[in-house]
Design an enzyme around this catalytic site. Structure first.
Site, PDB file in Angstrom:
ATOM      1  N   HIS A 154      -1.547  26.085  40.205  1.00 40.30           N
ATOM      2  CA  HIS A 154      -1.890  25.977  38.779  1.00 40.30           C
ATOM      3  C   HIS A 154      -3.368  25.598  38.682  1.00 40.30           C
ATOM      4  O   HIS A 154      -3.737  24.445  38.913  1.00 40.30           O
ATOM      5  CB  HIS A 154      -0.973  24.909  38.163  1.00 40.30           C
ATOM      6  CG  HIS A 154      -1.237  24.610  36.718  1.00 40.30           C
ATOM      7  ND1 HIS A 154      -0.706  23.489  36.095  1.00 40.30           N
ATOM      8  CD2 HIS A 154      -1.939  25.267  35.770  1.00 40.30           C
ATOM      9  CE1 HIS A 154      -1.097  23.473  34.832  1.00 40.30           C
ATOM     10  NE2 HIS A 154      -1.851  24.537  34.609  1.00 40.30           N
ATOM     11  N   GLY A 165       5.819  15.895  31.760  1.00 41.29           N
ATOM     12  CA  GLY A 165       6.824  15.047  31.131  1.00 41.29           C
ATOM     13  C   GLY A 165       8.254  15.505  31.335  1.00 41.29           C
ATOM     14  O   GLY A 165       9.147  15.128  30.564  1.00 41.29           O
ATOM     15  N   MET A 190       2.287  24.341  29.044  1.00 42.69           N
ATOM     16  CA  MET A 190       2.004  22.912  29.219  1.00 42.69           C
ATOM     17  C   MET A 190       2.761  22.154  28.139  1.00 42.69           C
ATOM     18  O   MET A 190       2.635  22.460  26.942  1.00 42.69           O
ATOM     19  CB  MET A 190       0.499  22.640  29.089  1.00 42.69           C
ATOM     20  CG  MET A 190      -0.345  23.164  30.234  1.00 42.69           C
ATOM     21  SD  MET A 190       0.244  22.714  31.872  1.00 42.69           S
ATOM     22  CE  MET A 190       0.223  20.914  31.764  1.00 42.69           C
ATOM     23  N   HIS A 226       4.368  22.873  43.643  1.00 48.41           N
ATOM     24  CA  HIS A 226       3.389  23.096  42.572  1.00 48.41           C
ATOM     25  C   HIS A 226       2.101  22.335  42.877  1.00 48.41           C
ATOM     26  O   HIS A 226       2.120  21.121  43.083  1.00 48.41           O
ATOM     27  CB  HIS A 226       4.007  22.613  41.255  1.00 48.41           C
ATOM     28  CG  HIS A 226       3.199  22.885  40.029  1.00 48.41           C
ATOM     29  ND1 HIS A 226       3.246  24.080  39.345  1.00 48.41           N
ATOM     30  CD2 HIS A 226       2.323  22.101  39.343  1.00 48.41           C
ATOM     31  CE1 HIS A 226       2.438  24.017  38.290  1.00 48.41           C
ATOM     32  NE2 HIS A 226       1.855  22.827  38.276  1.00 48.41           N
ATOM     33  N   ASP A 228      -1.586  21.304  41.537  1.00 43.60           N
ATOM     34  CA  ASP A 228      -2.435  21.181  40.353  1.00 43.60           C
ATOM     35  C   ASP A 228      -3.891  21.072  40.771  1.00 43.60           C
ATOM     36  O   ASP A 228      -4.333  20.036  41.280  1.00 43.60           O
ATOM     37  CB  ASP A 228      -2.018  19.930  39.567  1.00 43.60           C
ATOM     38  CG  ASP A 228      -0.699  20.137  38.856  1.00 43.60           C
ATOM     39  OD1 ASP A 228      -0.583  21.138  38.121  1.00 43.60           O
ATOM     40  OD2 ASP A 228       0.216  19.317  39.046  1.00 43.60           O
TER      41      ASP A 228
HETATM   42  C1  DX5 Z   1      -0.683  17.999  34.480  1.00 48.79           C
HETATM   43  C2  DX5 Z   1      -0.142  18.825  35.626  1.00 48.79           C
HETATM   44  C3  DX5 Z   1       1.306  18.597  35.915  1.00 48.79           C
HETATM   45  C4  DX5 Z   1       1.669  17.190  36.288  1.00 48.79           C
HETATM   46  C5  DX5 Z   1       3.034  16.896  35.801  1.00 48.79           C
HETATM   47  O1  DX5 Z   1      -1.985  18.404  34.217  1.00 48.79           O
HETATM   48  O2  DX5 Z   1      -0.303  20.200  35.367  1.00 48.79           O
HETATM   49  O3  DX5 Z   1       1.773  19.512  36.898  1.00 48.79           O
HETATM   50  O4  DX5 Z   1       1.632  16.972  37.670  1.00 48.79           O
HETATM   51  O5  DX5 Z   1       3.296  15.565  36.041  1.00 48.79           O
HETATM   52  P1  DX5 Z   1       4.542  14.816  35.413  1.00 48.79           P
HETATM   53  O6  DX5 Z   1       5.771  15.567  35.863  1.00 48.79           O
HETATM   54  O7  DX5 Z   1       4.431  13.460  35.985  1.00 48.79           O
HETATM   55  O8  DX5 Z   1       4.379  14.865  33.924  1.00 48.79           O
HETATM   56 ZN    ZN Z   2       0.709  21.829  36.769  1.00 46.01          ZN
END
Ligand code: DX5
Ligand code: ZN
Length: 221
Positions: A66, A177, A137, A33, A35
């Protein structure tokens, strides 16, 4: 039912993306994934298509990209060329979501739509025919390591009902999370793909232990 795990490199060592992605692959992940943040749609900046292409060259996992960026239409083709298999855009970032999703499909990617915590799932009702993935999200986008928002469990269940009725083939992914404490809750509510940053790359035993711990928390799910 096999739950998919999509480690987010946001929590990886940015100086070692290649190794980190290969470790996620060796751990039995399903996607990697990515970001993408622009400092405008979200208050943080990460990386663009060149880095995505480098990660793509470094492992065999499908790229789950994403986009947390304004004007996502400008970056559809560059990320398609970088090797994105899934290309997810935020509903909040587009006034013309149907057209944008068609653009993603035409570029050769599997289109996904992401919704911020406050955006109702009904927003995607009339574009379900254009998507392969719905990304909810479960924190406000922008940063890793935040706590899961408990009210999202009900939203995941609402999305599950919507997809079961109208588009059962659409993958339901959750992001933010997700860890050994929350994984079971989101899967029981209907999620089928779990994005995990800190829980995988931040695991003290390394990514393999992180993925294994998530699978263990899920039991037979
Ligand atoms: C947040 C991102 C997530 C993030 C999740 O904006 O889209 O993909 O990396 O991170 P964790 O798993 O640490 O909450
Ligand atoms: Zn993400």
């Amino acid at each position: 039912m096999r739950i998919k795990i999509a480690p987010s490199v946001l929590a990886a060592d940015f100086a070692r993306f290649g190794e980190e992605a290969r470790a996620a692959e060796a751990a039995g992940s399903d996607y990697i994934h990515l970001d993408v943040m622009d400092g405008h749609f979200v208050p943080n900046i990460t990386f663009g298509p060149d880095v995505a292409a480098a990660i793509h060259r470094s492992c065999n996992l499908p790229l789950d990209v994403h986009l947390m960026i304004s004007r996502p239409e400008i970056f559809v083709e560059p990320f398609a060329e970088a090797g994105a298999q899934i290309l997810t855009v935020h509903a909040e970032a587009s006034l013309h979501l149907h057209r944008l999703l068609c653009q993603v499909r035409e570029a050769g990617c599997r289109p996904g739509v992401s919704l911020n915590p406050a955006t109702p799932v009904e927003v995607v009702r009339h574009v379900l025919g254009q998507i392969d993935l719905l990304l909810l999200m479960t924190v406000e986008p922008g940063f890793g390591g935040q706590s899961y928002i408990p009210a999202m469990t009900e939203k995941i269940a609402a999305a599950r009902r919507l997809l079961d009725e109208y588009a059962p083939h659409v993958e339901l992914e959750v992001d933010g999370g997700i860890n050994v404490e929350t994984a079971r809750t989101v899967v029981d509510a209907g999620a089928r793909v779990l994005v995990a940053g800190s829980a995988v790359f931040g695991h003290p035993g390394g990514p393999a232990r992180g993925v294994a711990a998530l699978r263990e928390a899920l039991g037979r799910r």
